[in-house]
Motif scaffolding. Sequence first.
Motif, short mmCIF file in Angstrom:
data_model
loop_
_atom_site.label_atom_id
_atom_site.label_comp_id
_atom_site.label_asym_id
_atom_site.label_seq_id
_atom_site.Cartn_x
_atom_site.Cartn_y
_atom_site.Cartn_z
N ASP A 14 0.71 -0.71 -0.52
CA ASP A 14 0.34 -0.48 -0.13
C ASP A 14 0.85 1.12 0.25
O ASP A 14 0.77 2.01 -0.71
N ALA A 15 1.65 0.85 0.81
CA ALA A 15 3.07 2.36 1.55
C ALA A 15 3.79 2.50 -0.32
O ALA A 15 3.57 3.66 -0.84
N ALA A 16 3.89 1.71 -0.87
CA ALA A 16 4.41 1.59 -2.36
C ALA A 16 3.72 1.88 -3.43
O ALA A 16 4.10 2.96 -4.90
N GLN A 17 2.86 1.73 -3.63
CA GLN A 17 1.29 2.19 -4.58
C GLN A 17 1.32 3.96 -4.28
O GLN A 17 0.86 5.27 -5.11
N ALA A 18 0.83 4.26 -3.37
CA ALA A 18 1.27 5.72 -2.57
C ALA A 18 2.53 6.34 -3.13
O ALA A 18 1.93 7.39 -3.78
N TYR A 19 3.19 6.01 -3.11
CA TYR A 19 4.52 6.98 -3.56
C TYR A 19 4.34 7.08 -4.74
O TYR A 19 5.47 7.70 -5.40
N GLY A 20 3.90 5.98 -4.99
CA GLY A 20 3.91 5.61 -6.58
C GLY A 20 2.78 6.87 -7.19
O GLY A 20 3.51 7.50 -8.43
N ARG A 21 1.86 6.86 -6.71
CA ARG A 21 1.05 8.09 -7.30
C ARG A 21 1.62 9.71 -7.67
O ARG A 21 1.11 10.33 -7.58
N ILE A 22 2.56 9.80 -6.08
CA ILE A 22 2.66 10.87 -5.82
C ILE A 22 3.85 11.47 -7.37
O ILE A 22 3.86 12.60 -7.63
N ALA A 23 5.04 10.46 -7.41
CA ALA A 23 6.12 10.12 -8.41
C ALA A 23 5.45 10.71 -9.75
O ALA A 23 5.50 11.34 -10.77
N ARG A 24 4.19 9.78 -9.86
CA ARG A 24 3.54 9.90 -11.15
C ARG A 24 3.43 10.79 -11.51
O ARG A 24 2.54 11.32 -12.72
N GLU A 25 3.05 12.42 -11.09
CA GLU A 25 2.31 13.29 -11.18
C GLU A 25 2.78 14.24 -11.67
O GLU A 25 2.86 15.43 -12.37
N ASP A 26 4.20 13.89 -11.52
CA ASP A 26 5.30 14.38 -12.68
C ASP A 26 5.23 13.79 -13.91
O ASP A 26 6.02 13.04 -14.45
N ASP A 27 4.76 14.83 -14.86
CA ASP A 27 4.94 14.48 -16.07
C ASP A 27 5.91 14.84 -17.02
O ASP A 27 6.23 16.42 -17.32
N GLY A 28 6.85 14.48 -17.31
CA GLY A 28 8.11 14.56 -18.66
C GLY A 28 9.29 15.14 -17.27
O GLY A 28 8.70 15.82 -16.63
N GLY A 29 10.22 15.70 -18.16
CA GLY A 29 11.46 16.80 -17.40
C GLY A 29 12.13 15.99 -16.45
O GLY A 29 11.97 14.66 -15.97
N GLU A 30 12.66 16.49 -15.61
CA GLU A 30 13.22 16.32 -14.58
C GLU A 30 12.70 16.62 -13.55
O GLU A 30 11.33 16.99 -12.97
N LEU A 31 12.90 15.28 -12.88
CA LEU A 31 11.23 15.20 -11.25
C LEU A 31 11.37 15.99 -10.64
O LEU A 31 12.77 16.50 -9.97
N SER A 32 10.73 16.58 -9.92
CA SER A 32 10.43 17.09 -8.57
C SER A 32 11.82 16.56 -7.64
O SER A 32 11.68 15.01 -7.20
N PRO A 33 11.62 17.40 -6.33
CA PRO A 33 12.38 17.17 -5.24
C PRO A 33 11.64 15.65 -4.28
O PRO A 33 11.65 14.96 -3.84
N LEU A 34 10.29 15.92 -4.63
CA LEU A 34 8.97 15.50 -3.79
C LEU A 34 9.72 13.49 -4.62
O LEU A 34 9.12 13.05 -4.33
#
Length: 242
Positions: A135-155
């Motif tokens: 469940d934790a991995a899925q939640a972290y994945g949702r956060i990460a996937r909100e960055d579309d393209g380009g360099e990833l934000s720190p969060l």
Amino acid sequence: MAIKKPQVLSSPSSPVQVPADIPGMAAAQMLNEMKAEVSPEAAPLWNFVLGHARRIALAVVLIIAAILGAAGWKWHSQNQAQEAKMELGRISAMADPAARYAALQSFAAKAPAEISRAVSLELASTAVALERWDDAAQAYGRIAREDDGGELSPLAVTAWLNRIDLLLRQGKAGDALGEMEGVLPRVPAAVRPLALTLLGAAAEQAGDRARAVSAYEEFIKTLPPTDSAQAGYYKARIAALK
């Protein structure tokens, strides 16, 4: 002696007839004066305005109504977001992780988009406290996937690294390796060394020794010459993998 009635010298004058449409006459006079002041070049535009005055007025009213409606909707949305933040704060303060997680799940279904990341982050940390790794991995994945393209934000970077770590804890090294390969090109330079060590660990667990060696070798190149301790450790790891 009898007083004679005075003789009327002239008939009384007729009362002045005032035109009934004084306002209309004034408006017409004003309109004529305005027309006289309009230059010949502006006459077509003036005629257009006169001919479409009602439509223009209606358009102006509609534009004003649209602006007021947009302002009202913005205020309503901001008010809802503020109330949602307060509700999230109340849930986050709950001492019992299980009760907090259940409340967060219910709240996430109706939370506004403005705080979706904050809700997912709280869900992830609470799931870790409950050792609900998937469940934790899925939640972290949702956060990460909100960055579309380009360099990833720190969060997003932090979310991805936490997700990879959780996948490794569950023995899903193949999934972790595949995700790290896809994320690595978008990781900021400052975080790349840490990402390389995590990629090497995922490759080791997945049985891909060659990829683990290349990741560790690239990591060693990022170390300053004075950091002999880390360089020595990863050189030993490379020797054991070859």
